[in-house]
Scaffold this motif. Structure first.
Motif, mmCIF file in Angstrom:
data_model
loop_
_atom_site.group_PDB
_atom_site.id
_atom_site.type_symbol
_atom_site.label_atom_id
_atom_site.label_comp_id
_atom_site.label_asym_id
_atom_site.label_seq_id
_atom_site.Cartn_x
_atom_site.Cartn_y
_atom_site.Cartn_z
ATOM 1 N N LYS A 654 0.832 -1.205 0.000
ATOM 2 C CA LYS A 654 0.000 0.000 0.000
ATOM 3 C C LYS A 654 0.864 1.252 0.000
ATOM 4 O O LYS A 654 0.552 2.238 -0.685
ATOM 5 C CB LYS A 654 -0.904 0.009 1.238
ATOM 6 N N SER A 655 1.952 1.244 0.728
ATOM 7 C CA SER A 655 2.864 2.383 0.731
ATOM 8 C C SER A 655 3.501 2.562 -0.648
ATOM 9 O O SER A 655 3.665 3.687 -1.128
ATOM 10 C CB SER A 655 3.943 2.191 1.801
ATOM 11 N N ILE A 656 3.837 1.449 -1.286
ATOM 12 C CA ILE A 656 4.387 1.521 -2.649
ATOM 13 C C ILE A 656 3.352 2.127 -3.591
ATOM 14 O O ILE A 656 3.663 2.986 -4.424
ATOM 15 C CB ILE A 656 4.813 0.112 -3.120
ATOM 16 N N HIS A 657 2.105 1.679 -3.480
ATOM 17 C CA HIS A 657 1.029 2.208 -4.323
ATOM 18 C C HIS A 657 0.886 3.714 -4.139
ATOM 19 O O HIS A 657 0.653 4.443 -5.111
ATOM 20 C CB HIS A 657 -0.282 1.506 -3.974
ATOM 21 N N ASP A 658 1.043 4.189 -2.929
ATOM 22 C CA ASP A 658 0.838 5.603 -2.638
ATOM 23 C C ASP A 658 1.989 6.484 -3.104
ATOM 24 O O ASP A 658 1.769 7.656 -3.450
ATOM 25 C CB ASP A 658 0.635 5.814 -1.129
ATOM 26 N N HIS A 659 3.214 5.945 -3.146
ATOM 27 C CA HIS A 659 4.377 6.825 -3.313
ATOM 28 C C HIS A 659 5.289 6.503 -4.486
ATOM 29 O O HIS A 659 6.109 7.360 -4.848
ATOM 30 C CB HIS A 659 5.220 6.813 -2.030
ATOM 31 N N VAL A 660 5.205 5.332 -5.069
ATOM 32 C CA VAL A 660 6.158 4.954 -6.125
ATOM 33 C C VAL A 660 5.490 5.085 -7.494
ATOM 34 O O VAL A 660 4.607 4.296 -7.836
ATOM 35 C CB VAL A 660 6.667 3.514 -5.925
ATOM 36 N N PRO A 661 5.899 6.061 -8.308
ATOM 37 C CA PRO A 661 5.279 6.216 -9.628
ATOM 38 C C PRO A 661 5.652 5.109 -10.603
ATOM 39 O O PRO A 661 4.835 4.709 -11.430
ATOM 40 C CB PRO A 661 5.796 7.576 -10.117
ATOM 41 N N SER A 662 6.909 4.602 -10.525
ATOM 42 C CA SER A 662 7.322 3.625 -11.527
ATOM 43 C C SER A 662 8.530 2.816 -11.041
ATOM 44 O O SER A 662 9.392 3.327 -10.323
ATOM 45 C CB SER A 662 7.689 4.332 -12.839
ATOM 46 N N PHE A 663 8.561 1.548 -11.488
ATOM 47 C CA PHE A 663 9.713 0.671 -11.238
ATOM 48 C C PHE A 663 10.506 0.429 -12.517
ATOM 49 O O PHE A 663 11.363 -0.455 -12.558
ATOM 50 C CB PHE A 663 9.231 -0.687 -10.692
ATOM 51 N N GLN A 664 10.249 1.183 -13.560
ATOM 52 C CA GLN A 664 10.820 0.865 -14.865
ATOM 53 C C GLN A 664 12.352 0.870 -14.867
ATOM 54 O O GLN A 664 12.988 -0.114 -15.260
ATOM 55 C CB GLN A 664 10.302 1.841 -15.920
ATOM 56 N N LEU A 665 12.968 1.950 -14.432
ATOM 57 C CA LEU A 665 14.425 2.030 -14.495
ATOM 58 C C LEU A 665 15.109 0.986 -13.600
ATOM 59 O O LEU A 665 16.063 0.322 -14.056
ATOM 60 C CB LEU A 665 14.895 3.436 -14.143
ATOM 61 N N PRO A 666 14.695 0.798 -12.342
ATOM 62 C CA PRO A 666 15.370 -0.244 -11.548
ATOM 63 C C PRO A 666 15.189 -1.651 -12.133
ATOM 64 O O PRO A 666 16.098 -2.484 -12.028
ATOM 65 C CB PRO A 666 14.731 -0.126 -10.165
ATOM 66 N N ILE A 667 14.036 -1.933 -12.750
ATOM 67 C CA ILE A 667 13.872 -3.249 -13.396
ATOM 68 C C ILE A 667 14.797 -3.360 -14.593
ATOM 69 O O ILE A 667 15.443 -4.397 -14.809
ATOM 70 C CB ILE A 667 12.399 -3.467 -13.803
ATOM 71 N N TYR A 668 14.897 -2.296 -15.400
ATOM 72 C CA TYR A 668 15.821 -2.318 -16.534
ATOM 73 C C TYR A 668 17.257 -2.562 -16.056
ATOM 74 O O TYR A 668 18.014 -3.346 -16.657
ATOM 75 C CB TYR A 668 15.753 -0.984 -17.281
ATOM 76 N N MET A 669 17.640 -1.877 -14.987
ATOM 77 C CA MET A 669 18.998 -2.061 -14.469
ATOM 78 C C MET A 669 19.214 -3.499 -14.018
ATOM 79 O O MET A 669 20.266 -4.104 -14.280
ATOM 80 C CB MET A 669 19.246 -1.089 -13.312
ATOM 81 N N HIS A 670 18.221 -4.059 -13.366
ATOM 82 C CA HIS A 670 18.355 -5.423 -12.850
ATOM 83 C C HIS A 670 18.487 -6.440 -13.986
ATOM 84 O O HIS A 670 19.383 -7.302 -13.965
ATOM 85 C CB HIS A 670 17.162 -5.767 -11.967
ATOM 86 N N ILE A 671 17.600 -6.359 -14.996
ATOM 87 C CA ILE A 671 17.642 -7.370 -16.057
ATOM 88 C C ILE A 671 18.874 -7.192 -16.939
ATOM 89 O O ILE A 671 19.450 -8.177 -17.423
ATOM 90 C CB ILE A 671 16.345 -7.355 -16.902
ATOM 91 N N PHE A 672 19.314 -5.941 -17.146
ATOM 92 C CA PHE A 672 20.527 -5.732 -17.926
ATOM 93 C C PHE A 672 21.744 -6.247 -17.175
ATOM 94 O O PHE A 672 22.612 -6.929 -17.736
ATOM 95 C CB PHE A 672 20.699 -4.247 -18.247
#
Length: 751
Positions: A654-672
């Motif tokens: 719920k805290s993530i839903h309220d405050h985190v707009p996107s996980f795109q860049l950290p996911i890209y960093m992880h998979i790369f």
């Protein structure tokens, strides 16, 4: 007028002329002939001292005035009412009728726009005997709308026989057309054609084409896999094309245009259930009569221009202008308890109660027409009434109607862009002076109660075994993870069930298409430099590559103003981005990857999940060897707040839903990092925000330890989201309802 030139007819006695105002030159001469012969009595309403038009008439007749007052007449009781739109005004009129005593009442409409809402909400709901003395403009009818689209399609037809897809759809999806011959299955076929044009059906030769030919549409119809149990008569579409398109392709005279429209209207009458449409008989009779008049015109068989294109446009414009000028009359009766009437139709009539709608500037009085070509004084010199003459007529009729009533209700639209009429201000100022105080006439605000409270909450969908299996086989991209964070229900409907908003054809370029085009152009721009160093002194080379990419992409684009404007804006924005991007390069970088797909497995409890992603670009520093993951965004919104660790508990969904707009860049960093075996601590990431020509870096600090904590926090957040997603005990349910009204799946949730 000829009969009275040498005096009035001898067989006529004394004639009483009453209620005169704003006479034409000919009318004045007729009255003058009777007056000079001593056989006329002229009765005027109002004082000549207050009305210059009356004073001028008296002077013209060389008459003296005998004043007669009505000593028992009391001034009217005036009430003001404000509503936010037409429907609020109409409902206020209904309330006045229902709450007041029965008396002879007039509802006065300065313009005909509120007439149909008034019929629905007032006339049909009251037991008062009603008479309608106001015509409804034919250009507001559905039939005129169809004729306009037919002729617009003809005017916009290209020499190669192609029609703008928007105009084609406007014709064939019109209610009168798609309901032609219900037994033929035409309606389903036309809806399929609309879906094919919008690209909703998948691969189609007409998908997203701004221009189409009738042959292309008929070929698409022939290839359509018809629904089981339904048979579409193939000739039905060809007949529609003949009636509404092909019959007009060779027209060269007004008579031919009118004949084509007559045939189309007759087909609609014969093959649709016209009786279900309000006033259908009167409407069609009016249009058929107008078309017959056009065919009998002296020029109906003449070409209007030697140029075929100009001739066609002139024919269609004249036809539309002529057909759109009429009004639909209602059956009128002697004055009833309730009279629906226009301002000019109220001449010489008096009522106990008067309700006037739309008492706003620009309506009552109407907008003043200014002709920049005609100098001041020319109208008077030529004996033509000047523009202010019309305003004087409306002013006179307004004050005469108000002054003759016992109870007056002035209803106006209360909005900043449409101030209430100057007539209200004049009445208010007069009353304030008489009473010596302000706000002497209170305004009744029409408030329509709207219940914004949801009748039901969004559904809760359990994660069955089948749903879990679907989750495991579903491709998890960063956008899919962000969708789940926004709302698990949205993820369920759009990602698992594959539902999406219905696409409709539009000549405009939607936001998704714009983003795809921009990404494609940037890919083509940087592709020649893939694997090579990129430095700030290479601006000319990169901009030349951009120019080639723009030309390559747009060379086959539709010849429309929308695409032309988009091309110019895209060229300007991308050129500005490249110049800024190269200027801010602190050191040369090697473009290591462009639009490459990467994947990596993420452990969650006793299982693993595969994350996929296509990364727009990955650069490698020539000096440090550090990799930077780059994602292009056509918008301006930043997605990685600087103090997010202080506000967010990354272990709580719920805290993530309220405050985190996107996980795109950290996911890209992880998979790369996982696929290319590049340590995370030697990576950076950022967004290129093309809309604002700016950049947003993922890491906000120069402290390596602080950056590591940030990346670890996001990694924990990814684990939290995936664990929640695959937990069978956590159903698909909304985290909250604050964003439901902006959600594309709100209709599926029934909220």
């Amino acid at each position: 007028m000829e009969e009275t030139r040498d005096g009035p007819p001898a067989d006529l006695g004394t004639v009483i002329f009453a209620g005169l105002f704003g006479l034409t030159g000919g009318e004045r001469q007729v009255i003058r002939s009777f007056w000079d012969s001593g056989r006329a009595t002229v009765v005027l309403s109002g004082s000549p001292d207050d009305w210059p038009v009356l004073k001028d008439l008296i002077s013209y007749l060389k008459a003296t005035v005998e004043y007669k007052a009505n000593p028992g007449a009391a001034p009217p009781s005036i009430h003001l009412h404000a509503g936010q739109d037409t429907h609020a005004e109409v409902l206020e009129a209904y309330r006045i009728l229902e709450e007041g005593a029965r008396k002879k009442t007039a509802i006065v409409l300065p313009v005909a726009d509120p007439l149909f809402p008034l019929l629905n909400f007032v006339v049909d709901r009251t037991d008062l005997r009603c008479n309608i003395s106001l015509g409804h403009p034919v250009d507001r009818t559905a039939l005129f709308d169809l004729i306009r689209h037919i002729l617009n399609a003809r005017m916009e037809r290209r020499p190669d026989g192609q029609y703008p897809a928007e105009e084609y759809l406007a014709v064939v999806l019109h209610p009168f057309v798609k309901n032609l011959d219900p037994e033929s299955g035409l309606r389903g076929l036309l809806l399929h054609i609309e879906r094919a044009l919008s690209g909703e059906t998948g691969q189609s030769v007409i998908a997203d084409n701004p221009l189409i030919s009738l042959a292309q549409v008929e070929a698409e119809a022939a290839s359509w896999a018809q629904p089981p149990g339904k048979t579409v008569v193939p000739e039905a579409l060809s007949e529609v094309h003949r009636l509404l398109f092909r019959n007009f392709e060779g027209v060269s005279t007004i008579s031919e245009v009118a004949t084509g429209l007559e045939e189309a209207l007759e087909a609609i009458i014969l093959k649709t259930s016209l009786h279900s449409y309000v006033l259908s008989g009167t409407i069609f009779e009016s249009f058929l009569g107008s078309l017959a008049s056009l065919k009998s015109a002296l020029f109906s068989s003449d070409r209007l221009s030697a140029d075929p294109a100009l001739n066609t446009r002139a024919l269609c414009d004249i036809t539309l202008d002529y057909l759109g000028t009429g009004t639909l009359p209602f059956d009128t009766h002697p004055v009833e308890e309730l009279e629906v009437i226009g301002v000019l139709e109220s001449r010489n009539l008096s009522f106990d109660r008067v309700i006037i709608l739309d008492v706003n500037e620009g309506v009552l009085p109407g907008p003043r027409e200014v002709n920049p070509v005609v100098p001041l004084g020319v109208f008077e010199t030529l004996g033509i009434p000047p523009p202010e003459f019309t305003e004087a007529i409306y002013r006179y009729n307004f004050y005469r109607l108000v002054g003759s009533a016992r109870e007056v209700h002035l209803v106006y639209r209360g909005s900043d862009d449409r101030p209430r009429s100057r007539y209200i201000e004049e009445l208010l100022w007069k009353e304030e002076k008489a009473q010596g105080r302000l706000d002497v006439i209170p305004v009744s605000q029409t408030v329509l109660s709207v219940n914004l409270k949801r009748d039901r909450q969004p559904p809760v969908i359990e994660k069955t075994d089948a749903a879990i299996r679907a989750l495991k086989t579903n491709r998890l991209s960063p956008s899919a993870v962000d969708t789940y964070v926004r709302c698990p229900l949205l993820y369920y409907f759009t990602r698992l069930m594959g539902l999406e908003e219905r696409r409709t054809f539009s000549g405009d370029i939607d936001a998704t298409d714009r983003g795809t085009i921009i990404h494609s152009i940037l890919h083509e721009t940087f592709r020649p430099f893939l694997g090579f160093p990129l430095a700030k002194d290479m601006e000319d080379e990169v901009r030349k590559s951009l120019d080639n990419a723009l030309k390559s992409h747009f060379k086959n684009s539709p010849a429309s103003g929308e695409y032309y404007l988009f091309q110019r804006i895209a060229a300007y924005k991308l050129d500005s981005f490249l110049r800024r991007h190269l200027k801010t390069l602190s050191e040369p970088v090697i473009i290591a990857y462009l639009e490459e797909r990467f994947r990596a497995d993420v452990k969650i409890k006793d299982d693993s999940v595969t994350l996929f992603g296509r990364i727009d670009r990955v650069d490698r520093s020539t000096a440090s060897g550090r990799h930077t993951v780059i994602d292009y965004k056509t918008g301006t919104a930043r997605q990685y707040p600087s103090r997010i660790m202080q506000k967010t508990d990354f272990g709580d969904i719920k805290s993530i839903h309220d405050h985190v707009p996107s996980f795109q860049l950290p996911i890209y960093m992880h998979i790369f990092s996982t696929q290319e075996s590049v340590p995370l601590h030697s990576m950076d990431a950022g967004l290129f925000l093309l809309g604002s020509n700016s950049e947003e870096t993922f890491f906000k600090s120069r402290d390596e330890l602080e950056n590591k904590r940030l990346l670890d926090a996001y990694t924990q957040g990814i684990q939290t989201v995936l664990s929640h997603m695959f937990d069978p005990n956590e159903p698909f349910s909304a985290f909250d309802t604050s964003r439901c009204m902006d959600c594309p799946a709100r209709n599926l949730c029934h909220v």
